[in-house]
Design a protein around this motif. Structure first.
Motif, PDB file in Angstrom:
ATOM      1  N   LEU A  44       0.955  -1.116   0.156  1.00  0.00           N
ATOM      2  CA  LEU A  44       0.166  -0.050  -0.125  1.00  0.00           C
ATOM      3  C   LEU A  44       0.675   0.859  -0.022  1.00  0.00           C
ATOM      4  O   LEU A  44       0.930   2.103  -1.141  1.00  0.00           O
ATOM      5  CB  LEU A  44      -0.835   0.450   0.916  1.00  0.00           C
ATOM      6  CG  LEU A  44      -2.426  -1.210   1.214  1.00  0.00           C
ATOM      7  CD1 LEU A  44      -3.285  -0.671   2.602  1.00  0.00           C
ATOM      8  CD2 LEU A  44      -2.968  -0.717   0.011  1.00  0.00           C
ATOM      9  N   VAL A  68      -8.268  -3.249   2.081  1.00  0.00           N
ATOM     10  CA  VAL A  68      -6.649  -3.895   1.562  1.00  0.00           C
ATOM     11  C   VAL A  68      -5.969  -4.402   2.394  1.00  0.00           C
ATOM     12  O   VAL A  68      -5.061  -5.713   1.770  1.00  0.00           O
ATOM     13  CB  VAL A  68      -6.514  -2.998  -0.340  1.00  0.00           C
ATOM     14  CG1 VAL A  68      -4.984  -3.712  -1.074  1.00  0.00           C
ATOM     15  CG2 VAL A  68      -7.688  -2.526  -1.293  1.00  0.00           C
ATOM     16  N   GLN A  69      -5.369  -3.933   2.841  1.00  0.00           N
ATOM     17  CA  GLN A  69      -4.773  -4.488   3.323  1.00  0.00           C
ATOM     18  C   GLN A  69      -4.242  -5.682   4.382  1.00  0.00           C
ATOM     19  O   GLN A  69      -3.738  -6.256   4.135  1.00  0.00           O
ATOM     20  CB  GLN A  69      -3.960  -3.718   4.531  1.00  0.00           C
ATOM     21  CG  GLN A  69      -2.789  -3.422   5.574  1.00  0.00           C
ATOM     22  CD  GLN A  69      -2.180  -2.171   6.328  1.00  0.00           C
ATOM     23  OE1 GLN A  69      -3.249  -1.520   6.480  1.00  0.00           O
ATOM     24  NE2 GLN A  69      -1.293  -2.235   6.625  1.00  0.00           N
ATOM     25  N   LEU A  79      -8.281   1.930   1.455  1.00  0.00           N
ATOM     26  CA  LEU A  79      -7.161   0.883   1.065  1.00  0.00           C
ATOM     27  C   LEU A  79      -6.719   0.252   2.312  1.00  0.00           C
ATOM     28  O   LEU A  79      -6.298  -0.501   2.488  1.00  0.00           O
ATOM     29  CB  LEU A  79      -5.983   1.509   0.704  1.00  0.00           C
ATOM     30  CG  LEU A  79      -6.404   2.073  -0.854  1.00  0.00           C
ATOM     31  CD1 LEU A  79      -5.413   3.297  -1.082  1.00  0.00           C
ATOM     32  CD2 LEU A  79      -6.055   0.826  -1.588  1.00  0.00           C
ATOM     33  N   LYS A  80      -7.343   1.181   3.575  1.00  0.00           N
ATOM     34  CA  LYS A  80      -6.634   0.697   4.706  1.00  0.00           C
ATOM     35  C   LYS A  80      -7.466  -0.280   5.384  1.00  0.00           C
ATOM     36  O   LYS A  80      -6.461  -1.534   5.992  1.00  0.00           O
ATOM     37  CB  LYS A  80      -6.651   2.217   6.257  1.00  0.00           C
ATOM     38  CG  LYS A  80      -5.918   1.459   7.152  1.00  0.00           C
ATOM     39  CD  LYS A  80      -4.758   1.304   7.429  1.00  0.00           C
ATOM     40  CE  LYS A  80      -4.307   0.576   8.332  1.00  0.00           C
ATOM     41  NZ  LYS A  80      -4.738  -1.001   8.165  1.00  0.00           N
ATOM     42  N   ALA A 140      -2.364   5.687   5.031  1.00  0.00           N
ATOM     43  CA  ALA A 140      -3.247   4.511   4.490  1.00  0.00           C
ATOM     44  C   ALA A 140      -2.757   3.070   4.246  1.00  0.00           C
ATOM     45  O   ALA A 140      -2.986   1.931   4.565  1.00  0.00           O
ATOM     46  CB  ALA A 140      -3.384   4.634   2.602  1.00  0.00           C
ATOM     47  N   SER A 141      -1.417   2.857   5.042  1.00  0.00           N
ATOM     48  CA  SER A 141      -0.794   1.788   5.662  1.00  0.00           C
ATOM     49  C   SER A 141      -0.560   1.485   7.355  1.00  0.00           C
ATOM     50  O   SER A 141      -0.238   0.864   7.561  1.00  0.00           O
ATOM     51  CB  SER A 141      -0.021   1.569   4.979  1.00  0.00           C
ATOM     52  OG  SER A 141       1.104   2.634   4.358  1.00  0.00           O
TER      53      SER A 141
END
Length: 308
Positions: free
Chosen positions: A76, A237-238, A233-234, A101-102
């Protein structure tokens, strides 16, 4: 479903309590600083030392867990950094966005949630993930911010400043102390050990209330679309990336695989906001992402705990 609710709700109830106490003025703005300082300088370091000295080197050495967790961060961080850097032409703001985001809230929310969900066996991986987050991941973000702020000044000086700040960080020093004691076989006297356990037991509730106090601060007006992008994303997706590598690529104990996924599914921690405040850039995006991801994680964590 009720069992999962009993795990998730107490965690967010304490966050909501801190939020309500700050909003109603029962706890002042100074409480945010002081309670956070107690957690960072006393409670979490004590909990870290207690967990490490109570474990074995063989139990703590799980390279598959470390790689699975860090791949979720890197996959990410790097694309978001490059995309936002190209779009804004501003390395500092792109670094804040990529960190938001990560950067998982492994310490303040992750450790309490893992303890409730999986018991004490999940604390070693939770602590390791926390160490990776506040040392390696945060350090990399600081390096990029220093490079951006100095614009041609000595990178060596930036690394020197970073090394000094890491050495002074109790969340970095405490695992070193615990690791030395574990490797050497040295033990604290009984009374000292009990004092460490008492301090460590205060880490989880105080960290959650401190999170609520932080979220109750006034949010800057920023682009909601950017924050929503980072939150998706956080929270989605992660953990999916961590799940794939923890369950389908690397071999590790089941409790470590579950913890890798849950910790990756944590909302954004306070790291990006701290970076933004330190360098005077991107605080609005950082704080909004932390708030929205924390709210959204009530649903996503419920789903992940049900699935796992």
């Amino acid at each position: 479903m009720l069992e999962v609710a009993n795990i998730v709700l107490p965690v967010f109830a304490l966050i909501a309590l801190g939020y309500a106490f700050r909003r109603t003025g029962i706890m002042s703005a100074a409480a945010i600083t002081e309670l956070n300082r107690f957690v960072v300088y006393l409670a979490l370091p004590a909990l870290t030392i207690d967990i490490i000295i109570s474990s074995s080197i063989e139990a703590l050495w799980q390279p598959g867990f470390i790689i699975a967790f860090e791949i979720g961060v890197a996959v990410l961080f790097i694309p978001v950094l490059l995309f936002h850097w190209m779009k804004s032409k501003n390395l500092a703001r792109a670094t804040i966005d990529a960190t938001a985001a990560s950067y998982a809230n492994t310490g303040y929310i992750g450790i309490p949630l893992c303890l409730l969900a999986f018991g004490k066996e999940s604390l070693p991986p939770a602590v390791i993930a926390g160490i990776l987050t506040v040392s390696f991941n945060f350090a990399f973000s600081i390096i990029l911010m220093e490079i951006s702020s100095k614009k041609g000044a000595s990178i060596g000086a930036a690394f020197k400043d970073l090394a000094v700040s890491l050495i002074k960080n109790p969340l970095i020093v405490s695992p070193v102390i615990g690791g030395i004691m574990l490797a050497s076989g040295i033990h604290f006297p009984g009374g000292v050990t009990q004092g460490i356990k008492l301090l460590g037991s205060a880490a989880c509730p105080c960290a959650l209330v401190a999170t609520g106090l932080f979220l109750a601060q006034k949010q800057e007006t920023t682009s909601a679309l950017v924050s929503i992008e980072l939150v998706l994303l956080k929270l989605i997706v992660q953990p999916l990336i961590a799940w794939f590598f923890a369950y389908h690529v690397f071999s590790m104990p089941g409790i470590w695989a579950k913890t890798a996924v849950i910790l990756s599914a944590m909302p954004t921690g306070t790291g990006p906001f701290m970076l933004a405040e330190m360098y005077g850039k991107g605080a609005g995006i950082a704080s909004r992402t932390i708030l929205l991801s924390t709210i959204g994680s009530v649903i996503t964590l419920f789903i992940w705990l049900s699935v796992l």
